[in-house]
Design a protein around this motif. Structure first.
Motif, PDB file in Angstrom:
ATOM      1  N   ALA A 243      37.606  42.715  39.498  1.00 37.23           N
ATOM      2  CA  ALA A 243      36.381  43.231  40.111  1.00 37.23           C
ATOM      3  C   ALA A 243      36.674  43.873  41.461  1.00 37.23           C
ATOM      4  O   ALA A 243      36.121  44.923  41.800  1.00 37.23           O
ATOM      5  N   ALA A 244      37.568  43.240  42.241  1.00 37.99           N
ATOM      6  CA  ALA A 244      37.917  43.775  43.552  1.00 37.99           C
ATOM      7  C   ALA A 244      38.647  45.106  43.431  1.00 37.99           C
ATOM      8  O   ALA A 244      38.376  46.058  44.175  1.00 37.99           O
ATOM      9  N   GLU A 245      39.562  45.182  42.482  1.00 38.22           N
ATOM     10  CA  GLU A 245      40.317  46.424  42.275  1.00 38.22           C
ATOM     11  C   GLU A 245      39.399  47.543  41.789  1.00 38.22           C
ATOM     12  O   GLU A 245      39.511  48.689  42.229  1.00 38.22           O
ATOM     13  N   GLU A 246      38.486  47.205  40.883  1.00 41.87           N
ATOM     14  CA  GLU A 246      37.546  48.211  40.373  1.00 41.87           C
ATOM     15  C   GLU A 246      36.598  48.687  41.473  1.00 41.87           C
ATOM     16  O   GLU A 246      36.072  49.804  41.411  1.00 41.87           O
ATOM     17  N   ALA A 247      36.392  47.836  42.482  1.00 44.25           N
ATOM     18  CA  ALA A 247      35.541  48.203  43.612  1.00 44.25           C
ATOM     19  C   ALA A 247      36.297  49.044  44.634  1.00 44.25           C
ATOM     20  O   ALA A 247      35.716  49.473  45.632  1.00 44.25           O
ATOM     21  N   GLY A 248      37.589  49.263  44.374  1.00 46.97           N
ATOM     22  CA  GLY A 248      38.389  50.078  45.271  1.00 46.97           C
ATOM     23  C   GLY A 248      38.942  49.335  46.464  1.00 46.97           C
ATOM     24  O   GLY A 248      39.405  49.947  47.437  1.00 46.97           O
ATOM     25  N   LEU A 249      38.926  48.001  46.405  1.00 43.73           N
ATOM     26  CA  LEU A 249      39.445  47.206  47.517  1.00 43.73           C
ATOM     27  C   LEU A 249      40.955  47.036  47.399  1.00 43.73           C
ATOM     28  O   LEU A 249      41.491  46.904  46.299  1.00 43.73           O
ATOM     29  N   THR A 250      41.634  47.033  48.533  1.00 47.96           N
ATOM     30  CA  THR A 250      43.068  46.767  48.568  1.00 47.96           C
ATOM     31  C   THR A 250      43.258  45.260  48.736  1.00 47.96           C
ATOM     32  O   THR A 250      42.730  44.660  49.670  1.00 47.96           O
ATOM     33  N   LEU A 251      44.009  44.656  47.828  1.00 45.98           N
ATOM     34  CA  LEU A 251      44.194  43.203  47.847  1.00 45.98           C
ATOM     35  C   LEU A 251      45.498  42.824  48.534  1.00 45.98           C
ATOM     36  O   LEU A 251      46.566  43.305  48.175  1.00 45.98           O
ATOM     37  N   ASP A 252      45.400  41.951  49.507  1.00 45.80           N
ATOM     38  CA  ASP A 252      46.575  41.455  50.217  1.00 45.80           C
ATOM     39  C   ASP A 252      46.932  40.026  49.802  1.00 45.80           C
ATOM     40  O   ASP A 252      48.076  39.617  49.912  1.00 45.80           O
ATOM     41  N   ILE A 253      45.928  39.280  49.356  1.00 47.70           N
ATOM     42  CA  ILE A 253      46.111  37.859  49.073  1.00 47.70           C
ATOM     43  C   ILE A 253      45.574  37.577  47.678  1.00 47.70           C
ATOM     44  O   ILE A 253      44.382  37.780  47.416  1.00 47.70           O
ATOM     45  N   LYS A 254      46.458  37.133  46.786  1.00 46.57           N
ATOM     46  CA  LYS A 254      46.071  36.908  45.398  1.00 46.57           C
ATOM     47  C   LYS A 254      46.415  35.483  44.963  1.00 46.57           C
ATOM     48  O   LYS A 254      47.480  34.966  45.275  1.00 46.57           O
ATOM     49  N   ALA A 255      45.513  34.879  44.222  1.00 41.62           N
ATOM     50  CA  ALA A 255      45.736  33.545  43.668  1.00 41.62           C
ATOM     51  C   ALA A 255      44.941  33.446  42.360  1.00 41.62           C
ATOM     52  O   ALA A 255      43.965  34.168  42.163  1.00 41.62           O
TER      53      ALA A 255
END
Length: 263
Positions: A229-241
């Motif tokens: 959902a975050a990626e589809e919203a165009g957000l850059t992810l730094d922290i993944k779990a």
């Protein structure tokens, strides 16, 4: 609205001082979040981005789903667990001890301890929090099972498509609704990191800020569906779990902060 900054690979990235956890504050004084804040001298705020409203038993009956006719349950969140057992209690439905539980992550699986004798039940969970790992587990045990996938009105169609494609008998009882909170005032406090735990949380951010610009704010996401959902919203992810070295959001934050300090 949020600070200007650069990517995590840039040495000019601002130091992490303020983190927003998009969930309710843990009860009591003991929580790994509080330990993390103390260790790294952080301001750690908690504010749920969504409100979960459970549907009443009268409304559930209109779906004409007889829970006792199903031998396995798929859980992708703690909300689903809470409302599944709430409905069962309200309707005085007794769940068989032979029921199988398939959970998206170990953390979700362990949450079942609030409602069942965990060690004496058949509980399975995916290896890495992805739908694929969940499907791998279900595939090993799906023969002759009838699946319930308790969910909100906006359920994960990838799961239902997989069940359908693998000729599994299933039902998707809608047990709760997810409503976005008004978080405009909260987000405008300029956090260095915002951590999400559900696709609904990401949706809430965008509903509150349709033109949201990340501008250096680091984003954390827990769970495959939240990541998506975050990626589809165009957000850059730094922290993944979850991931092998970081099974929880706390450990993912610890890993990120420790790595950042070494730069």
């Amino acid at each position: 609205m949020v600070k200007n900054g650069s990517t995590k690979a840039d040495t000019s990235v601002p130091k992490v001082k303020k983190i927003l956890i998009t969930q309710p504050k843990p009860e009591g004084e003991k929580s790994p979040y509080f330990d993390l804040a103390k260790k790294h001298s952080l301001t750690l705020d908690f504010h749920p981005f969504i409100v979960v409203d459970g549907i009443v038993a009268k409304e559930f009956r209109k779906q004409k789903i007889d829970i006792v006719n199903y031998s396995a349950v798929i859980f992708t969140s703690r909300h689903a667990i809470d409302h599944f057992f709430r409905i069962c209690s309200e309707m005085k439905v007794s769940i068989s001890q032979d029921t199988k539980y398939f959970c998206i992550t170990e953390a979700v699986a362990l949450y079942l301890q609030k409602f069942i004798l965990y060690r004496k039940r058949k509980v399975f969970y995916g290896a890495d929090g992805s739908n694929k790992s969940l499907f791998d587990v279900i595939n090993k045990h799906k023969d002759n099972e009838k699946f319930l996938y308790p969910c909100s009105e906006s359920f994960d169609s990838e799961i239902t498509n997989w069940l359908k494609g693998n000729n599994c008998e299933y039902a998707t009882p809608v047990l709760y609704r997810i409503v976005s909170n008004d978080v405009r005032e909260v987000v405008e406090r300029n956090y260095d990191v915002i951590c999400f735990f559900t696709p609904g949380g990401v949706k809430s951010l965008l509903e509150n800020f349709p033109k949201f610009k990340q501008n250096g704010t680091r984003i954390g996401a827990f769970g495959a569906n939240t990541l998506k959902a975050a990626e589809e919203a165009g957000l850059t992810l730094d922290i993944k779990a979850p991931q092998p070295k970081a099974p929880s959001m706390v450990s993912a934050l610890e890993l990120y902060l420790s790595t950042y300090k070494k730069k």
